[in-house]
Scaffold this motif. Structure first.
Motif, PDB file in Angstrom:
ATOM      1  N   GLN A   1      -3.327  -3.116  15.623  1.00 62.31           N
ATOM      2  CA  GLN A   1      -3.506  -4.224  14.699  1.00 62.31           C
ATOM      3  C   GLN A   1      -4.980  -4.447  14.383  1.00 62.31           C
ATOM      4  O   GLN A   1      -5.339  -4.706  13.241  1.00 62.31           O
TER       5      GLN A   1
ATOM      6  N   ASN B   1      -5.738  -1.894   8.892  1.00 62.00           N
ATOM      7  CA  ASN B   1      -4.859  -2.210   7.768  1.00 62.00           C
ATOM      8  C   ASN B   1      -3.849  -3.227   8.279  1.00 62.00           C
ATOM      9  O   ASN B   1      -2.731  -2.878   8.641  1.00 62.00           O
ATOM     10  N   GLU B   2      -4.268  -4.464   8.337  1.00 64.82           N
ATOM     11  CA  GLU B   2      -3.450  -5.516   8.935  1.00 64.82           C
ATOM     12  C   GLU B   2      -2.139  -5.731   8.187  1.00 64.82           C
ATOM     13  O   GLU B   2      -1.109  -6.011   8.797  1.00 64.82           O
ATOM     14  N   ASP B   3      -2.150  -5.587   6.853  1.00 62.10           N
ATOM     15  CA  ASP B   3      -0.916  -5.776   6.080  1.00 62.10           C
ATOM     16  C   ASP B   3       0.131  -4.729   6.453  1.00 62.10           C
ATOM     17  O   ASP B   3       1.300  -5.061   6.653  1.00 62.10           O
ATOM     18  N   LEU B   4      -0.276  -3.472   6.541  1.00 68.83           N
ATOM     19  CA  LEU B   4       0.652  -2.409   6.934  1.00 68.83           C
ATOM     20  C   LEU B   4       1.140  -2.635   8.357  1.00 68.83           C
ATOM     21  O   LEU B   4       2.326  -2.488   8.649  1.00 68.83           O
TER      22      LEU B   4
ATOM     23  N   LYS C   1       1.413  -5.492  10.014  1.00 67.04           N
ATOM     24  CA  LYS C   1       2.346  -6.634  10.030  1.00 67.04           C
ATOM     25  C   LYS C   1       3.696  -6.235   9.450  1.00 67.04           C
ATOM     26  O   LYS C   1       4.742  -6.645   9.958  1.00 67.04           O
ATOM     27  N   TYR C   2       3.689  -5.438   8.365  1.00 71.92           N
ATOM     28  CA  TYR C   2       4.943  -5.000   7.779  1.00 71.92           C
ATOM     29  C   TYR C   2       5.744  -4.161   8.777  1.00 71.92           C
ATOM     30  O   TYR C   2       6.934  -4.396   8.978  1.00 71.92           O
TER      31      TYR C   2
ATOM     32  N   THR D   1       7.063  -6.371  11.703  1.00 71.06           N
ATOM     33  CA  THR D   1       8.179  -7.218  11.271  1.00 71.06           C
ATOM     34  C   THR D   1       9.446  -6.392  11.051  1.00 71.06           C
ATOM     35  O   THR D   1      10.534  -6.790  11.465  1.00 71.06           O
TER      36      THR D   1
ATOM     37  N   LYS E   1       4.358   1.271  -0.928  1.00 77.65           N
ATOM     38  CA  LYS E   1       3.463   0.228  -1.462  1.00 77.65           C
ATOM     39  C   LYS E   1       2.102   0.288  -0.772  1.00 77.65           C
ATOM     40  O   LYS E   1       1.062   0.166  -1.412  1.00 77.65           O
ATOM     41  N   PHE E   2       2.116   0.490   0.542  1.00 76.11           N
ATOM     42  CA  PHE E   2       0.884   0.513   1.318  1.00 76.11           C
ATOM     43  C   PHE E   2       0.139   1.837   1.159  1.00 76.11           C
ATOM     44  O   PHE E   2      -1.066   1.902   1.356  1.00 76.11           O
TER      45      PHE E   2
END
Length: 165
Positions: free
Chosen positions: A27, A103-106, A108-109, A112, A136-137
């Motif tokens: 993360q 790449n925090e968004d990737l 987190k996805y 989750t 998308k990422f």
């Protein structure tokens, strides 16, 4: 530097007879590789081989020297139980994620999605949806702005009103 973060196991490689090299997507630091000495022996209960199954979500405390060498775990806790579907997804992610930066968004996805997989029984298309959403990422998600158009032009990668000849 001592780092506490969550990590997703991407792949493992057996080193000699008792050790492992574990590649994790963390993360806080992106893609990192760790050396686990004596992973196949019972000496250290906190570094058992079962923790390093593909796509395991771990809470780790690790020593990062950031010198381009293998890092070392200080403490490991597992954060998810998973099904066999993740073996396939692990192989996909192993070949798809090459970035070493955060790449925090990737992250987190993925976290989750894997937690959702762990808590639901109807997962027959999970791997297909995850692979589509990952695009998308990675920067090549399909253009869905004209979904009502009847034809797909393969050369341009868009939907069209007219069929290409």
């Amino acid at each position: 530097m001592l780092v506490k973060t969550k990590a997703i196991v991407i792949s493992t490689l057996k080193f000699q007879e008792k050790s492992l090299i574990v590649k994790c997507f963390t993360q806080s630091h992106g893609l990192k590789s760790y050396f686990v000495r004596n992973a196949f022996s019972g000496k250290k209960n906190n570094q058992k081989i079962a923790y390093f199954q593909p796509l395991s979500i771990l809470e780790i405390e690790a020593v990062h020297k950031n010198k381009g060498t293998l890092e070392h775990f200080k403490e490991i806790k597992t954060a998810i139980v998973k099904s066999t579907m993740v073996l396939f997804l692990s192989e996909i992610l192993h070949h798809a994620i090459h970035e070493e930066e955060q790449n925090e968004d990737l992250f987190k996805y993925l976290e989750t999605a894997l937690q959702w997989l762990d808590t639901h029984n109807e997962t027959s298309n999970f791997h297909l949806i995850l692979m589509l959403e990952i695009t998308k990422f990675l920067g090549f998600y399909p253009d869905t702005s004209d979904q009502d158009l009847p034809f797909f032009e393969m050369n341009e990668g868009v939907l069209s009103l007219f069929q290409a000849i």
